[in-house]
Design an enzyme around this catalytic site. Structure first.
Site, mmCIF file in Angstrom:
data_model
loop_
_atom_site.group_PDB
_atom_site.id
_atom_site.type_symbol
_atom_site.label_atom_id
_atom_site.label_comp_id
_atom_site.label_asym_id
_atom_site.label_seq_id
_atom_site.Cartn_x
_atom_site.Cartn_y
_atom_site.Cartn_z
ATOM 1 N N GLY A 11 0.786 -1.232 0.000
ATOM 2 C CA GLY A 11 0.000 0.000 0.000
ATOM 3 C C GLY A 11 0.814 1.276 0.000
ATOM 4 O O GLY A 11 1.977 1.312 0.403
ATOM 5 N N ARG A 15 -3.015 8.254 4.170
ATOM 6 C CA ARG A 15 -3.117 9.135 5.329
ATOM 7 C C ARG A 15 -1.761 9.600 5.847
ATOM 8 O O ARG A 15 -1.680 10.530 6.643
ATOM 9 C CB ARG A 15 -3.896 8.441 6.449
ATOM 10 C CG ARG A 15 -5.406 8.473 6.237
ATOM 11 C CD ARG A 15 -6.142 7.737 7.332
ATOM 12 N NE ARG A 15 -6.064 6.290 7.161
ATOM 13 C CZ ARG A 15 -6.602 5.406 7.995
ATOM 14 N NH1 ARG A 15 -7.251 5.825 9.073
ATOM 15 N NH2 ARG A 15 -6.493 4.113 7.767
ATOM 16 N N ASN A 386 44.559 21.692 6.175
ATOM 17 C CA ASN A 386 44.767 20.396 5.518
ATOM 18 C C ASN A 386 44.394 20.370 4.043
ATOM 19 O O ASN A 386 44.710 19.407 3.352
ATOM 20 C CB ASN A 386 43.989 19.302 6.262
ATOM 21 C CG ASN A 386 42.511 19.630 6.385
ATOM 22 O OD1 ASN A 386 42.111 20.795 6.363
ATOM 23 N ND2 ASN A 386 41.685 18.609 6.520
ATOM 24 N N ARG A 440 56.081 35.984 13.497
ATOM 25 C CA ARG A 440 55.327 37.181 13.865
ATOM 26 C C ARG A 440 55.845 38.398 13.112
ATOM 27 O O ARG A 440 57.037 38.523 12.846
ATOM 28 C CB ARG A 440 55.450 37.464 15.367
ATOM 29 C CG ARG A 440 54.794 36.436 16.257
ATOM 30 C CD ARG A 440 55.010 36.756 17.707
ATOM 31 N NE ARG A 440 54.444 35.736 18.573
ATOM 32 C CZ ARG A 440 54.797 35.541 19.832
ATOM 33 N NH1 ARG A 440 55.727 36.308 20.381
ATOM 34 N NH2 ARG A 440 54.238 34.597 20.553
#
Length: 465
Positions: A11, A15, A386, A440
């Site tokens: 089926g 519903r 990565n 840095r």
């Protein structure tokens, strides 16, 4: 004697209001039809026959791991018509023939076995399983007389008085095979739906003065059919409580069982505590003495003993060793391996990476495609870069490395044992063991700039008044 079991799965389920066949709607992590098949196979030696129809390819694929006969119902003309498609299997049956629907996922194997046993004892032509429910709307009503069950009347064909009957048909039957084969040819479609109803076999048996037996299902929830999304949610709650009660009986603490989801394949050690809104999906395993705090979701993952999963973590296809800690708000993606006593903290994402014993990444980090040694510290904002836009590359961090905050490790790169990576560094080449890596720009301090800016703002504000 081997029981033949016909399962009706042809089926649409109008519903449900879905493009998905009703038999394939998921419940507790797997399709409805699989729950029914699992209950059938658990009874012992059986010969299952599945009747498919609407979107048969999807249904066939969902059940391909099961061994059974599959027959096709081209037009869905009722339950009697559906069973008729399995006539060859019925003719070959070695014993009784059971019929049930693919939308009854709460059935227990013992309940089905008791129906078959009662049928054999009664020597009946047909034995029907019934249930007494508070709200019988939508079910076929059991009409009894002095001699027992007279017939079953479907909702749309029932009179006003018949609709008040609370004993209903569960759609589960056991037949004597010769009677069933003959009855399938005698069923008519003279009803409101113009369909061939399998329950009409009851009246045919009575007409032939054959014995009709009935078995009352003691737990009406077991026989509940799924006809709507509301039914599906109700069944989900029942199944969740069933499983959770079993785990609590085995020594697991669930603070709020109604909100905890545990898959059929999950394994949990004793003295583990699960807080509200935890989900253990797929083949997830938790060892003894673990704690999983609210809102966390684990999928196909394994934890050792005394692991702590803090609030709101997502853990997928990962392995976590004893006494490790994860979260809160962490994401372990597939391929993550955490060593014993390691710690992954808040807003940290790990993917296809190994975090060694005693290592930690406590704040706002991304560690992907990396292999980390033992006792490694990754500070806040550390990133393994990565992906170069074409392929993924590996980062290797050896034992005892200290990585400061806001560091980018540009893969492929290796950080040697006991090396120090200064905060803010961008590391683009290998760092030898015990070395210090600093990257840095010079700090330039220009005095008075802030004061001049403040005076310019004040002058602008004054000109606009």
């Amino acid at each position: 004697m081997r029981l033949t079991v016909i399962i009706l799965a042809a089926g649409l389920g109008t519903r449900m209001r879905s493009s998905l066949p009703k038999a394939l709607h998921p419940l507790a992590g797997k399709p409805l039809v699989q729950h029914v098949l699992d209950a059938v196979y658990a009874m012992g030696p059986v010969r299952p026959v599945l009747v498919v129809g609407h979107k048969e390819d999807m249904v066939r694929k969902a059940v391909e791991r099961y061994t059974m006969d599959i027959v096709y119902q081209e037009r869905q003309l009722g339950t009697g018509h559906a069973v008729r498609q399995a006539a060859d299997a019925i003719a070959q049956a070695e014993g009784p023939v059971m019929v049930l629907c693919a939308d009854t996922p709460l059935l227990r194997p013992a309940t089905l076995a008791s129906l078959a046993e009662a049928h054999v004892r009664a020597k009946a032509a047909v034995t029907v399983m019934t249930a007494k429910v508070d709200d019988p709307e939508g079910y076929g009503r059991i009409i009894r007389g002095r001699s027992g069950i007279l017939r079953i009347v479907e909702e749309k064909d029932a009179t006003k008085s018949q609709k008040k009957v609370r004993e209903v048909n569960t759609g589960i039957y056991c037949f004597e095979k010769k009677f069933l084969l003959a009855a399938l040819g005698g069923i008519k479609n003279k009803n409101a739906q113009g369909e061939y109803y399998l329950p009409d076999t009851i009246a045919l048996a009575r007409k032939e003065k054959r014995k009709v037996a009935a078995v009352l299902c003691q737990d009406p929830d077991e026989a509940m059919g799924i006809n709507s999304r509301f039914d599906l949610s109700h069944a989900e709650g029942i199944m969740r409580i069933r499983k959770n009660v079993r785990w609590m009986m085995d020594g697991v603490t669930l603070i709020d069982p109604a909100t905890v989801f545990i898959s059929d394949e999950a394994v949990i050690g004793r003295d583990t505590i699960l807080y509200p809104n935890v989900r253990l999906e797929g083949k997830t395993t938790l060892g003894e003495g673990c704690t999983v705090y609210p809102g966390s979701r684990m999928v196909d993952s394994t934890c050792g003993n005394e692991v702590t999963i803090k609030d709101c973590c997502v853990i997928e296809d990962s392995r976590i060793a004893d006494k490790a800690s994860v979260g809160p708000f962490a994401h372990l993606r597939p391929g993550t391996v955490l060593g014993p006593g390691s710690r992954i903290g808040n807003f940290v994402e790990v993917k296809k990476a190994v975090i060694g014993e005693g290592s930690k990444a406590n704040h706002l980090a991304y560690i992907g495609d990396a292999t980390g040694g033992n006792d490694v510290n990754s500070g806040a904002g550390v990133i393994t870069c990565n992906y170069d836009g074409f392929q993924k590359h590996q980062t290797i961090i050896e034992d005892g490395v200290f990585v400061g905050s806001d560091v980018q490790l540009v893969a492929p790169v290796r950080i040697g044992k006991d090396a120090l990576i200064a905060a803010g560094a961008t590391v683009t080449r290998d760092v030898p063991p015990e070395a210090l890596a600093i990257s840095r720009a010079p700090l330039d301090i220009r005095e008075g700039v802030s004061g001049r800016r403040k005076r310019m703002k004040q002058k602008k504000d004054a000109s606009t008044k």
